[in-house]
Design a protein around this motif. Structure first.
Motif, PDB file in Angstrom:
ATOM      1  N   PHE A 176     -58.243  15.291  18.042  1.00  0.00           N
ATOM      2  CA  PHE A 176     -57.561  16.326  18.835  1.00  0.00           C
ATOM      3  C   PHE A 176     -56.577  15.668  19.801  1.00  0.00           C
ATOM      4  CE2 PHE A 176     -61.301  19.254  18.035  1.00  0.00           C
ATOM      5  CZ  PHE A 176     -60.582  20.219  17.355  1.00  0.00           C
ATOM      6  N   ARG A 177     -57.024  14.609  20.479  1.00  0.00           N
ATOM      7  CA  ARG A 177     -56.172  13.912  21.455  1.00  0.00           C
ATOM      8  C   ARG A 177     -54.901  13.382  20.790  1.00  0.00           C
ATOM      9  NH1 ARG A 177     -59.574   9.981  23.516  1.00  0.00           N
ATOM     10  NH2 ARG A 177     -60.300  11.401  25.104  1.00  0.00           N
ATOM     11  N   ALA A 178     -55.044  12.850  19.594  1.00  0.00           N
ATOM     12  CA  ALA A 178     -53.908  12.276  18.867  1.00  0.00           C
ATOM     13  C   ALA A 178     -53.055  13.350  18.180  1.00  0.00           C
ATOM     14  CB  ALA A 178     -54.415  11.274  17.828  1.00  0.00           C
ATOM     15  N   GLY A 179     -53.555  14.577  18.150  1.00  0.00           N
ATOM     16  CA  GLY A 179     -52.811  15.654  17.489  1.00  0.00           C
ATOM     17  C   GLY A 179     -52.959  15.660  15.983  1.00  0.00           C
ATOM     18  N   THR A 180     -53.903  14.871  15.453  1.00  0.00           N
ATOM     19  CA  THR A 180     -54.091  14.811  14.002  1.00  0.00           C
ATOM     20  C   THR A 180     -55.126  15.812  13.508  1.00  0.00           C
ATOM     21  OG1 THR A 180     -55.683  13.008  14.219  1.00  0.00           O
ATOM     22  CG2 THR A 180     -53.373  12.408  13.823  1.00  0.00           C
ATOM     23  N   ARG A 181     -55.930  16.370  14.400  1.00  0.00           N
ATOM     24  CA  ARG A 181     -56.882  17.430  14.018  1.00  0.00           C
ATOM     25  C   ARG A 181     -56.170  18.744  14.254  1.00  0.00           C
ATOM     26  NH1 ARG A 181     -62.618  19.066  14.370  1.00  0.00           N
ATOM     27  NH2 ARG A 181     -62.440  21.204  13.648  1.00  0.00           N
ATOM     28  N   ARG A 182     -55.933  19.425  13.159  1.00  0.00           N
ATOM     29  CA  ARG A 182     -55.209  20.689  13.240  1.00  0.00           C
ATOM     30  C   ARG A 182     -56.087  21.808  12.705  1.00  0.00           C
ATOM     31  NH1 ARG A 182     -51.063  17.141  11.328  1.00  0.00           N
ATOM     32  NH2 ARG A 182     -51.215  17.985   9.241  1.00  0.00           N
ATOM     33  N   GLY A 183     -55.607  22.995  12.858  1.00  0.00           N
ATOM     34  CA  GLY A 183     -56.321  24.185  12.418  1.00  0.00           C
ATOM     35  C   GLY A 183     -55.974  25.323  13.359  1.00  0.00           C
ATOM     36  N   PRO A 184     -56.574  26.495  13.152  1.00  0.00           N
ATOM     37  CA  PRO A 184     -56.197  27.677  13.921  1.00  0.00           C
ATOM     38  C   PRO A 184     -56.336  27.524  15.437  1.00  0.00           C
ATOM     39  CG  PRO A 184     -57.645  28.283  12.115  1.00  0.00           C
ATOM     40  CD  PRO A 184     -57.581  26.792  12.154  1.00  0.00           C
ATOM     41  N   ASP A 185     -57.347  26.840  15.898  1.00  0.00           N
ATOM     42  CA  ASP A 185     -57.595  26.730  17.336  1.00  0.00           C
ATOM     43  C   ASP A 185     -57.362  25.321  17.866  1.00  0.00           C
ATOM     44  OD1 ASP A 185     -58.497  29.464  17.471  1.00  0.00           O
ATOM     45  OD2 ASP A 185     -60.288  28.777  16.422  1.00  0.00           O
ATOM     46  N   ALA A 186     -56.741  24.492  17.096  1.00  0.00           N
ATOM     47  CA  ALA A 186     -56.599  23.082  17.465  1.00  0.00           C
ATOM     48  C   ALA A 186     -55.765  22.880  18.726  1.00  0.00           C
ATOM     49  CB  ALA A 186     -56.005  22.283  16.314  1.00  0.00           C
ATOM     50  N   GLN A 187     -54.776  23.712  18.964  1.00  0.00           N
ATOM     51  CA  GLN A 187     -53.912  23.507  20.125  1.00  0.00           C
ATOM     52  C   GLN A 187     -54.707  23.538  21.427  1.00  0.00           C
ATOM     53  OE1 GLN A 187     -51.067  26.604  19.356  1.00  0.00           O
ATOM     54  NE2 GLN A 187     -49.605  25.162  18.475  1.00  0.00           N
ATOM     55  N   VAL A 188     -55.669  24.428  21.521  1.00  0.00           N
ATOM     56  CA  VAL A 188     -56.495  24.508  22.725  1.00  0.00           C
ATOM     57  C   VAL A 188     -57.282  23.213  22.891  1.00  0.00           C
ATOM     58  CG1 VAL A 188     -58.448  25.699  23.797  1.00  0.00           C
ATOM     59  CG2 VAL A 188     -56.655  27.022  22.652  1.00  0.00           C
ATOM     60  N   MET A 189     -57.917  22.761  21.818  1.00  0.00           N
ATOM     61  CA  MET A 189     -58.728  21.538  21.903  1.00  0.00           C
ATOM     62  C   MET A 189     -57.855  20.299  22.090  1.00  0.00           C
ATOM     63  SD  MET A 189     -61.899  21.986  22.172  1.00  0.00           S
ATOM     64  CE  MET A 189     -62.231  20.236  22.086  1.00  0.00           C
ATOM     65  N   GLN A 190     -56.635  20.309  21.593  1.00  0.00           N
ATOM     66  CA  GLN A 190     -55.743  19.164  21.806  1.00  0.00           C
ATOM     67  C   GLN A 190     -55.462  18.985  23.290  1.00  0.00           C
ATOM     68  OE1 GLN A 190     -52.433  20.054  19.224  1.00  0.00           O
ATOM     69  NE2 GLN A 190     -53.521  19.369  17.388  1.00  0.00           N
ATOM     70  N   VAL A 191     -55.205  20.070  23.995  1.00  0.00           N
ATOM     71  CA  VAL A 191     -54.956  20.003  25.442  1.00  0.00           C
ATOM     72  C   VAL A 191     -56.201  19.525  26.170  1.00  0.00           C
ATOM     73  CG1 VAL A 191     -54.429  21.377  27.502  1.00  0.00           C
ATOM     74  CG2 VAL A 191     -53.144  21.753  25.383  1.00  0.00           C
TER      75      VAL A 191
END
Length: 190
Positions: free
Chosen positions: A143-158
């Protein structure tokens, strides 16, 4: 069902117990909606994993739902929980993040979305209790690297970007130290 799940069983176990050594997640008792969506995301490429893409693409949409249903209701053996004074201190720090978040860093309490108490009435997010620490750390790093994507990934990336590496480790160890919940379908029957 057995033939459909053969590839699943090889890595995640027949009872969804996963594997700590290879950071393979526990699937037992996860929300069926979450598991189905994950398989669909792997099949479409919205979530990346060469192994999971191939497995998910080989399944029909109905088989994906069947696999998700199976793992959502099967009971896995209990996780082996270790306890040391260092782990207990780390678990306390992780528990605080789970319950209170880090408001000054914009990190909400994990329990807001990942609480088992939400059951199938809440959003289809995975439970984290009893999940392997290495797997959770790996997911937070993706998530931190932005490589985990999916419908809710943007929230977890932040969220992941606002956690230090140490906080991510403590949080992962905290969740790993908890017993996994009974399947969500079993909870609904209580």
């Amino acid at each position: 069902m057995g033939r459909t799940c053969f590839s699943c069983f090889q890595c995640h176990g027949i009872r969804g117990e996963g594997g700590a050594a290879a950071a393979l997640p526990r699937l037992s008792g996860q929300d069926q909606r979450y598991l189905t969506r994950s398989l669909e995301d792997f099949a479409s490429g919205a979530r990346e994993s060469a192994t999971m893409r191939d497995v998910a693409q080989a399944l029909t949409p109905q088989q994906r739902q069947d696999v998700a249903l199976y793992y959502s209701v099967v009971a896995a053996p209990p996780a082996l929980l270790a306890s040391t004074s260092e782990a207990d201190a780390g678990a306390q720090a992780g528990s605080e993040i789970e319950q209170q978040g880090l408001p000054d860093k914009g990190v909400p309490a994990c329990a807001t979305c990942h609480s088992v108490e939400l059951g199938t009435q809440g959003p289809p997010y995975p439970y984290l209790s009893g999940q392997f620490a290495d797997y959770l750390e790996q997911q937070l790093e993706q998530f931190r690297a932005g490589t985990r994507r999916g419908p809710d990934a943007q929230v977890m990336q932040v969220i992941a970007k606002n956690l230090t590496t140490e906080q991510a480790r403590l949080l992962s160890e905290h969740f790993a130290s908890q017993a996994p919940p009974r399947s969500l379908s079993q909870q609904a029957q209580r």
